[in-house]
Scaffold this motif. Structure first.
Motif, PDB file in Angstrom:
ATOM      1  N   SER A 182      26.137 -16.340   4.614  1.00 50.51           N
ATOM      2  CA  SER A 182      25.723 -17.569   5.318  1.00 50.51           C
ATOM      3  C   SER A 182      24.203 -17.626   5.448  1.00 50.51           C
ATOM      4  CB  SER A 182      26.338 -17.601   6.717  1.00 50.51           C
ATOM      5  OG  SER A 182      27.735 -17.679   6.629  1.00 50.51           O
TER       6      SER A 182
ATOM      7  N   ARG B 294      21.288 -20.239   3.554  1.00 56.64           N
ATOM      8  CA  ARG B 294      20.348 -21.011   4.378  1.00 56.64           C
ATOM      9  C   ARG B 294      18.905 -20.629   4.076  1.00 56.64           C
ATOM     10  NH1 ARG B 294      25.301 -20.781   6.602  1.00 56.64           N
ATOM     11  NH2 ARG B 294      25.967 -22.270   8.213  1.00 56.64           N
TER      12      ARG B 294
ATOM     13  N   THR C 281      30.353 -23.438   1.463  1.00 56.49           N
ATOM     14  CA  THR C 281      29.115 -23.521   2.248  1.00 56.49           C
ATOM     15  C   THR C 281      28.039 -24.236   1.444  1.00 56.49           C
ATOM     16  OG1 THR C 281      29.687 -21.402   3.264  1.00 56.49           O
ATOM     17  CG2 THR C 281      27.428 -22.156   3.534  1.00 56.49           C
TER      18      THR C 281
ATOM     19  N   ARG D 111      28.968 -28.061   1.154  1.00 59.43           N
ATOM     20  CA  ARG D 111      28.914 -28.877   2.372  1.00 59.43           C
ATOM     21  C   ARG D 111      27.495 -28.961   2.926  1.00 59.43           C
ATOM     22  NH1 ARG D 111      34.339 -26.289   3.963  1.00 59.43           N
ATOM     23  NH2 ARG D 111      35.867 -27.774   3.151  1.00 59.43           N
TER      24      ARG D 111
ATOM     25  N   SER E 281      33.595 -26.016  13.001  1.00 61.24           N
ATOM     26  CA  SER E 281      33.124 -25.678  11.649  1.00 61.24           C
ATOM     27  C   SER E 281      31.606 -25.638  11.600  1.00 61.24           C
ATOM     28  CB  SER E 281      33.625 -26.716  10.637  1.00 61.24           C
ATOM     29  OG  SER E 281      32.888 -26.598   9.434  1.00 61.24           O
ATOM     30  N   ALA E 282      31.097 -24.454  11.279  1.00 62.08           N
ATOM     31  CA  ALA E 282      29.643 -24.303  11.153  1.00 62.08           C
ATOM     32  C   ALA E 282      29.123 -25.049   9.936  1.00 62.08           C
ATOM     33  CB  ALA E 282      29.283 -22.825  11.052  1.00 62.08           C
ATOM     34  N   GLN E 283      29.959 -25.188   8.923  1.00 66.41           N
ATOM     35  CA  GLN E 283      29.504 -25.907   7.727  1.00 66.41           C
ATOM     36  C   GLN E 283      29.284 -27.381   8.045  1.00 66.41           C
ATOM     37  OE1 GLN E 283      32.382 -25.056   4.669  1.00 66.41           O
ATOM     38  NE2 GLN E 283      31.664 -22.947   4.416  1.00 66.41           N
TER      39      GLN E 283
ATOM     40  N   ARG F 195      29.297 -20.103  14.024  1.00 66.96           N
ATOM     41  CA  ARG F 195      28.075 -19.396  13.641  1.00 66.96           C
ATOM     42  C   ARG F 195      26.865 -20.328  13.745  1.00 66.96           C
ATOM     43  NH1 ARG F 195      30.056 -17.125   8.175  1.00 66.96           N
ATOM     44  NH2 ARG F 195      31.973 -17.257   9.370  1.00 66.96           N
TER      45      ARG F 195
ATOM     46  N   ILE G 275      36.564 -16.061  11.679  1.00 67.03           N
ATOM     47  CA  ILE G 275      37.336 -16.936  10.798  1.00 67.03           C
ATOM     48  C   ILE G 275      37.486 -16.381   9.378  1.00 67.03           C
ATOM     49  CG2 ILE G 275      35.391 -18.465  10.165  1.00 67.03           C
ATOM     50  CD1 ILE G 275      38.997 -19.586  10.983  1.00 67.03           C
ATOM     51  N   ASP G 276      36.476 -15.660   8.890  1.00 65.81           N
ATOM     52  CA  ASP G 276      36.563 -15.147   7.518  1.00 65.81           C
ATOM     53  C   ASP G 276      37.213 -13.766   7.438  1.00 65.81           C
ATOM     54  OD1 ASP G 276      35.397 -17.420   6.503  1.00 65.81           O
ATOM     55  OD2 ASP G 276      33.372 -16.591   6.534  1.00 65.81           O
TER      56      ASP G 276
ATOM     57  N   LYS H 145      40.649 -22.558   3.308  1.00 64.26           N
ATOM     58  CA  LYS H 145      39.552 -21.706   2.850  1.00 64.26           C
ATOM     59  C   LYS H 145      39.643 -21.591   1.315  1.00 64.26           C
ATOM     60  CE  LYS H 145      37.680 -21.040   6.812  1.00 64.26           C
ATOM     61  NZ  LYS H 145      36.377 -21.635   7.070  1.00 64.26           N
TER      62      LYS H 145
HETATM   63  C1  S3P Z   1      30.351 -20.705   6.893  1.00 62.67           C
HETATM   64  C2  S3P Z   1      31.195 -21.272   7.798  1.00 62.67           C
HETATM   65  C3  S3P Z   1      32.652 -21.030   7.825  1.00 62.67           C
HETATM   66  C4  S3P Z   1      33.032 -19.821   6.989  1.00 62.67           C
HETATM   67  C5  S3P Z   1      32.321 -19.795   5.666  1.00 62.67           C
HETATM   68  C6  S3P Z   1      30.823 -19.761   5.866  1.00 62.67           C
HETATM   69  C7  S3P Z   1      28.909 -21.039   6.946  1.00 62.67           C
HETATM   70  O1  S3P Z   1      33.314 -22.160   7.288  1.00 62.67           O
HETATM   71  O2  S3P Z   1      34.417 -19.781   6.787  1.00 62.67           O
HETATM   72  O3  S3P Z   1      32.706 -18.660   4.909  1.00 62.67           O
HETATM   73  O4  S3P Z   1      28.097 -20.324   6.305  1.00 62.67           O
HETATM   74  O5  S3P Z   1      28.556 -21.990   7.649  1.00 62.67           O
HETATM   75  P1  S3P Z   1      33.749 -23.416   8.212  1.00 62.67           P
HETATM   76  O6  S3P Z   1      32.524 -24.062   8.696  1.00 62.67           O
HETATM   77  O7  S3P Z   1      34.521 -24.313   7.292  1.00 62.67           O
HETATM   78  O8  S3P Z   1      34.597 -22.838   9.298  1.00 62.67           O
END
Ligand code: S3P
Length: 434
Positions: A23, A27, A96, A99, A168-170, A195, A315-316, A343
């Motif tokens: 992640s 970024r 990631t 999105r 969802s952090a994404q 996250r 989550i992962d 996923k």
């Molecule tokens: C991530 C967010 C999570 C995670 C993915 C990485 C990120 O997904 O499962 O492996 O880097 O923001 P979601 O935002 O769909 O939960």
């Protein structure tokens, strides 16, 4: 390296530094490319997912050099310096990358297209395209709301106050990133903490992200200042060894310089609730993220009801946690985890099929699973469905198996954990890849 075969038994030992956080690596390229000046990244994850992000920004005219293992130097072009790519940007297997880039591309002056592999082409994208459309973005998906994504350039964006439906952090990150080009303030409220690497890194690049409880906001029209990024080892990759060493009697491993951002440490909390002996030592800060060395010793595990508030924070790591649950005394129950179905694979069904093929009793539910713990695994053959985390989780199952385990379709391990086979073998897993 498509098929893994793991011989039964063994223990894990030694000190290892698993590759960089996926992640944070994604970024670092995105913000480095959008900043003004030179950004140096160390500890970058050279897995296929993050390299897809790197290549996408190169294709948009950003000079990015790979100087050595994990060392990347980015000549940032500023928020208005990206150029139109020659063709579609291929995000491979990475949700990631797709999105977050969708949020970035929504604010550009040029048209673009995001494509991906078979797995990514099945994954839901309306969760990002709908809120971005409400900001003014013009994005086309397939009829099913899946990739390819066609993003029309030049659409003026306005700030938004979006309440996320799923944790969802994404999605949160895509909206905040689009907010960099939007007029006014862009806010995202999350139903549960996810996250927060985007928020932390934006702050590190001089763009203030304000926080009010579950709400994070950015203001458009600012700029990003180049910075240096020290990427910690990925707790999601360390998780396989936390589980492996916990279930294999006599094991003792130390995992160095692991990111322990509190929005990522659910796996430690869950394994500890199950009885795992995990010690977090030498806590320190590196590049705006907390890191530590993690020591794990084998310990008898017991089944638990996994607290739902820990689900987004782990989550992962559920494929690995399911392997631990199969080796625990009693039943483990997971609920509130329907996100696992979208996923890289449907991680509830694919894990259940694999667990059953290896003699473990489990019951699938729409939003989770019940796993009957016991002595471990019977050996046999499982299909990872091209899901890296499922392949690596079943590799660890070999430590508590009574016969060899064959795991098919493992090539995507390279998306997040290049060198997994060698590192696991050095630690003591009798793993072969062919
Ligand atoms: C991530 C967010 C999570 C995670 C993915 C990485 C990120 O997904 O499962 O492996 O880097 O923001 P979601 O935002 O769909 O939960």
């Amino acid at each position: 390296m498509n098929t893994f075969t793991v011989q039964p038994g063994g223990t894990l030992s030694g000190v290892a530094r698993v590759p960089g956080d996926k992640s944070i690596s994604h970024r670092s390229i995105m913000l480095g490319a959008l900043a003004e000046g030179e950004t140096r990244v160390s500890g970058f994850l050279e897995g296929a997912d993050c390299l897809a992000t790197l290549e996408a920004f190169r294709a948009m005219g950003v000079p990015i050099e790979r100087k050595g293992p994990g060392e990347v130097v980015i000549q940032g072009q500023g928020l208005h310096g990206l150029q139109e790519p020659d063709g579609p940007l291929d995000m491979g297997n990475s949700g990631t990358a797709m999105r977050l880039l969708c949020g970035v591309l929504a604010g550009q002056a040029f048209d673009s297209e995001l494509i991906g592999d078979e797995s990514l082409t099945r994954r839901p994208m309306r969760r990002v395209t709908d809120p971005l459309a409400r900001m003014g973005a013009q994005i086309e998906t397939s009829e099913a709301g899946t990739p390819p994504l066609r993003i029309r350039g030049g659409a003026p964006l306005r700030g938004t106050d979006h309440v996320l439906q799923v944790a969802s952090a994404q999605v949160k990150s895509a909206i905040l990133l689009a907010g960099l080009w939007a007029e006014g303030k862009t806010c995202v409220t999350e139903p549960a903490p996810t996250r927060d690497h985007t928020e932390r890194m934006l702050n590190g690049f001089g763009c203030v992200v304000t926080r009010d409880g579950p709400k994070a906001c950015v203001t458009g029209g600012g700029r990003l200042q180049a910075s240096s990024v020290d990427v910690p080892a990925d707790i999601s990759s360390a998780a396989f060894f936390l589980v492996g060493a916990s279930i294999a009697t006599g094991s003792q491993m130390r995992l160095a310089h692991v990111g322990i951002n509190p929005t990522r440490t659910g796996v430690i909390d869950i394994l500890r609730l199950m009885g795992a002996d995990i010690r977090v030592e030498n806590q320190r800060e590196a590049g705006g993220e907390p890191v530590a060395d993690i020591e794990v010793h084998a310990a008898p595990l017991k089944g638990i009801e996994i607290p739902t508030e820990l689900v987004p924070l782990a989550i992962d790591e559920f494929p690995a946690i399911f392997v631990a649950a199969a080796c625990a005394e009693g039943e483990t129950v997971l609920t509130g985890a329907e996100e696992l179905r979208v996923k890289e694979s449907d991680r509830i069904q694919v894990m259940a099929d694999g667990l059953q093929a290896l003699g473990v009793q489990c019951t699938v539910q729409p939003d989770g699973i019940r796993i009957q713990g016991g002595e471990g695994f019977s050996g046999g053959e499982v299909d990872s469905h091209g899901d890296h985390r499922i392949a690596m989780s079943f590799a660890m199952a070999g430590l508590r198996s009574s016969a060899p385990i064959r795991i098919r379709d493992c090539a995507n391990v390279a998306t997040s954990f290049p060198g997994f086979v060698d590192l696991a073998r050095t630690a003591g897993l009798a793993l072969e890849a062919a």
